[in-house]
Design a protein around this motif. Structure first.
Motif, mmCIF file in Angstrom:
data_model
loop_
_atom_site.group_PDB
_atom_site.id
_atom_site.type_symbol
_atom_site.label_atom_id
_atom_site.label_comp_id
_atom_site.label_asym_id
_atom_site.label_seq_id
_atom_site.Cartn_x
_atom_site.Cartn_y
_atom_site.Cartn_z
ATOM 1 N N UNK A 176 0.835 -1.401 0.097
ATOM 2 C CA UNK A 176 -0.020 -0.033 -0.013
ATOM 3 C C UNK A 176 1.034 1.268 -0.149
ATOM 4 N N UNK A 177 1.929 1.296 0.644
ATOM 5 C CA UNK A 177 2.883 2.408 0.735
ATOM 6 C C UNK A 177 3.543 2.446 -0.360
ATOM 7 N N UNK A 178 3.738 1.687 -1.482
ATOM 8 C CA UNK A 178 4.572 1.735 -2.509
ATOM 9 C C UNK A 178 3.512 2.235 -3.675
ATOM 10 N N UNK A 179 2.286 1.624 -3.641
ATOM 11 C CA UNK A 179 1.304 1.838 -4.669
ATOM 12 C C UNK A 179 1.073 3.221 -5.095
ATOM 13 N N UNK A 180 1.163 4.225 -4.453
ATOM 14 C CA UNK A 180 0.685 5.501 -4.674
ATOM 15 C C UNK A 180 2.071 6.452 -4.986
ATOM 16 N N UNK A 181 3.184 5.752 -5.035
ATOM 17 C CA UNK A 181 4.612 6.388 -5.384
ATOM 18 C C UNK A 181 5.050 6.145 -6.666
ATOM 19 N N UNK A 182 6.006 7.058 -7.070
ATOM 20 C CA UNK A 182 6.588 7.158 -8.445
ATOM 21 C C UNK A 182 8.136 7.268 -8.293
ATOM 22 N N UNK A 183 9.088 6.359 -8.964
ATOM 23 C CA UNK A 183 10.302 6.605 -8.678
ATOM 24 C C UNK A 183 10.853 6.752 -10.041
ATOM 25 N N UNK A 184 11.953 7.682 -10.197
ATOM 26 C CA UNK A 184 12.802 7.853 -11.123
ATOM 27 C C UNK A 184 13.677 6.415 -11.533
ATOM 28 N N UNK A 185 14.061 5.665 -10.755
ATOM 29 C CA UNK A 185 14.713 4.438 -10.806
ATOM 30 C C UNK A 185 14.608 3.627 -9.547
ATOM 31 N N UNK A 186 14.545 2.330 -9.956
ATOM 32 C CA UNK A 186 14.379 1.352 -8.882
ATOM 33 C C UNK A 186 15.594 0.354 -9.212
ATOM 34 N N UNK A 187 16.215 0.189 -7.956
ATOM 35 C CA UNK A 187 17.422 -0.582 -7.791
ATOM 36 C C UNK A 187 16.939 -1.820 -7.118
ATOM 37 N N UNK A 188 17.006 -2.900 -7.680
ATOM 38 C CA UNK A 188 16.371 -4.144 -7.169
ATOM 39 C C UNK A 188 17.219 -5.506 -7.073
ATOM 40 N N UNK A 189 17.540 -6.029 -5.978
ATOM 41 C CA UNK A 189 18.291 -7.040 -5.963
ATOM 42 C C UNK A 189 17.190 -8.653 -6.150
ATOM 43 N N UNK A 190 17.823 -9.631 -6.662
ATOM 44 C CA UNK A 190 16.985 -10.642 -7.071
ATOM 45 C C UNK A 190 17.530 -11.985 -6.271
ATOM 46 N N UNK A 191 16.602 -13.015 -6.005
ATOM 47 C CA UNK A 191 17.256 -14.385 -5.390
ATOM 48 C C UNK A 191 17.728 -14.881 -6.844
ATOM 49 N N UNK A 192 16.915 -14.568 -7.936
ATOM 50 C CA UNK A 192 17.468 -15.594 -9.141
ATOM 51 C C UNK A 192 16.994 -14.774 -10.449
ATOM 52 N N UNK A 193 17.742 -15.062 -11.368
ATOM 53 C CA UNK A 193 17.357 -14.445 -12.834
ATOM 54 C C UNK A 193 17.464 -15.482 -13.900
ATOM 55 N N UNK A 194 16.523 -15.436 -14.707
ATOM 56 C CA UNK A 194 16.683 -16.390 -15.947
ATOM 57 C C UNK A 194 15.923 -15.911 -17.080
ATOM 58 N N UNK A 195 16.250 -16.285 -18.349
ATOM 59 C CA UNK A 195 15.319 -16.102 -19.518
ATOM 60 C C UNK A 195 13.911 -16.355 -19.324
ATOM 61 N N UNK A 196 13.725 -17.680 -18.914
ATOM 62 C CA UNK A 196 12.429 -18.251 -18.819
ATOM 63 C C UNK A 196 11.605 -17.670 -17.717
ATOM 64 N N UNK A 197 12.248 -17.551 -16.697
ATOM 65 C CA UNK A 197 11.341 -17.343 -15.325
ATOM 66 C C UNK A 197 11.450 -15.716 -14.786
#
Length: 281
Positions: A176-197
């Motif tokens: 709910x806190x994030x829903x109404x906000x707007x960011x120029x840039x998001x830096x996000x970490x991930x547990x995993x990254x792949x083409x399929x998932x």
């Protein structure tokens, strides 16, 4: 044990874990030769990695632990891994932040490293769901015995929510806190990254909060070391088409680089790209 000895141990263990994952297993005698340390030191390192749950000891060496898609390591366990890679990634990613902009930082150890480098970028507004990240900025906000606010210090907004093992705040309150906000840039970490998932996490609530972050950002930058490539968590929260830039390290294999380059508008290999830029003037 001194801080320097601790750091050396962490670096050794990160190298050992990388070797285990890359080769599917290692032998103690191979590691003693490569690292130029004693048999006892290698066995202690393997014991420590086994306690973290990232390797399984076998006779004469170790093999990787095959993790369930729902397994989520704690913050401290992840902090000891890929230290130099995370530092390279953090330094490169910080160069993408524009003074005076509104940015978001997800939870995770790589974004935690990034937060330290963003302290030098003036007048940021930072929204984060990481208590650890918020603490980095809070500790640097004030100067002098009077506790005056440091000029150019970031304005930090910490979302509420339920704390995960990786010290992220997630769930309906955070969403709910994030829903109404707007960011120029998001830096996000991930547990995993792949083409399929795409981008994934083992935590269902964190996946939903991450979806909110991605939807609220004009530009999405993933910060992930090479060990995240090919890993798939329980829940995908974004496809590669949602990502503008991946900042990773030089350990990313050539095939993965090619696939990432085909699916992402921007790929920054920390260290290598910086060196090339420097040589080019």
């Amino acid at each position: 044990m001194s801080d320097n000895q601790n750091l050396l141990a962490e670096q050794r263990r990160a190298l050992i874990l990388d070797e285990v994952r890359r080769r599917g297993g290692v032998r103690v005698n191979e590691l003693t030769r490569r690292l130029n340390v004693s048999d006892m030191t290698v066995r202690r390192d393997l014991d420590a990695l086994a306690r973290q749950g990232v390797v399984e000891k076998v006779h004469g060496g170790a093999v990787p632990v095959v993790e369930a898609s729902t397994h989520e390591p704690g913050f401290e366990a992840k902090s000891a891994l890929e230290l130099s890679a995370k530092e390279d990634i953090a330094r490169a990613a910080a160069g993408l932040a524009v003074p005076g902009s509104a940015i978001a930082l997800s939870g995770g150890t790589t974004t935690y490293a990034l937060a330290h480098h963003l302290l030098d970028v003036p007048d940021l507004t930072v929204v984060t769901n990481s208590v650890r990240v918020a603490d980095v900025f809070h500790s640097a906000q004030h100067t002098g015995s009077a506790g005056d606010r440091r000029p150019g210090a970031a304005t930090v907004v910490l979302t509420g929510g339920v704390r995960t093992p990786s010290d992220a705040l997630v769930g309906p309150v955070a969403d709910q806190a994030i829903r109404s906000l707007h960011f120029d840039i998001l830096f996000i970490g991930v547990h995993g990254i792949s083409v399929e998932a795409g981008l994934s996490t083992p935590n269902l609530a964190e996946a939903e909060t991450n979806r909110r972050f991605v939807a609220a950002a004009r530009r999405v930058v993933v910060v992930a070391d090479h060990t995240k490539w090919g890993t798939v968590g329980l829940s995908s929260f974004a496809q590669l088409s949602d990502v503008d830039t991946l900042v990773t390290d030089a350990g990313l294999p050539a095939q993965a680089r090619q696939e990432m380059a085909e699916h992402l508008p921007g790929l920054i290999v920390a260290g290598e790209d910086e060196a090339a830029h420097g040589q080019g003037g």
